[in-house]
Design a protein around this motif. Sequence first.
Motif, PDB file in Angstrom:
ATOM      1  N   ARG A   5       0.828  -1.195   0.000  1.00  0.00           N
ATOM      2  CA  ARG A   5       0.000   0.000   0.000  1.00  0.00           C
ATOM      3  C   ARG A   5       0.865   1.248   0.000  1.00  0.00           C
ATOM      4  N   SER A   6       0.366   2.256  -0.627  1.00  0.00           N
ATOM      5  CA  SER A   6       1.069   3.527  -0.681  1.00  0.00           C
ATOM      6  C   SER A   6       0.993   4.219   0.675  1.00  0.00           C
ATOM      7  N   GLU A   7       1.994   5.025   0.955  1.00  0.00           N
ATOM      8  CA  GLU A   7       1.978   5.816   2.185  1.00  0.00           C
ATOM      9  C   GLU A   7       0.974   6.948   2.100  1.00  0.00           C
ATOM     10  N   PHE A   8       0.465   7.209   0.913  1.00  0.00           N
ATOM     11  CA  PHE A   8      -0.434   8.324   0.714  1.00  0.00           C
ATOM     12  C   PHE A   8      -1.873   7.875   0.458  1.00  0.00           C
ATOM     13  N   HIS A  49      -2.197   9.850  14.066  1.00  0.00           N
ATOM     14  CA  HIS A  49      -2.436  10.318  12.697  1.00  0.00           C
ATOM     15  C   HIS A  49      -3.660  11.230  12.679  1.00  0.00           C
ATOM     16  N   HIS A  83       0.955  13.411   6.175  1.00  0.00           N
ATOM     17  CA  HIS A  83       2.161  13.206   6.971  1.00  0.00           C
ATOM     18  C   HIS A  83       2.707  14.503   7.542  1.00  0.00           C
TER      19      HIS A  83
END
Length: 130
Positions: A5-8, A49, A83
């Motif tokens: 999975r992408s971090e975004f 988060h 982030h």
Amino acid sequence: MHQARSEFGFPKPLRLLTAAHYRALFSGTQLRAAHPNLLILARPNGLDHPRLGLVMAKKHVRNATDRNRIKRVARETFRLRQHQLPAVDAVVLARPGAGELDSAALHKLLDKLWRKLAKRAAAEHERAPR
């Protein structure tokens, strides 16, 4: 083969999902970033988060395609900045005239509001007693 999975991404843990989440935010708003067309309200969430909620009132943005476009742009700008944002629950509210902005203007405005919110959260964190 499973792709990483992408971090975004914008998975469910990054969203405000229940009425209780929204109620807690509206009753305890500590941070705000305002513009005549959009408003972001936020409060620290105690997680590691940020989370996003969206409120697009039909009263302020009549056309459904405009409401959906504003939501898409808000999610996209949040996803790309997740982030850099502090651990807050944030709600983006549309105000009158938001539907008349084009997508580029919305991107620019939301980027500015996210930066303002992060700056205010950092200042609030500095002021908070330890």
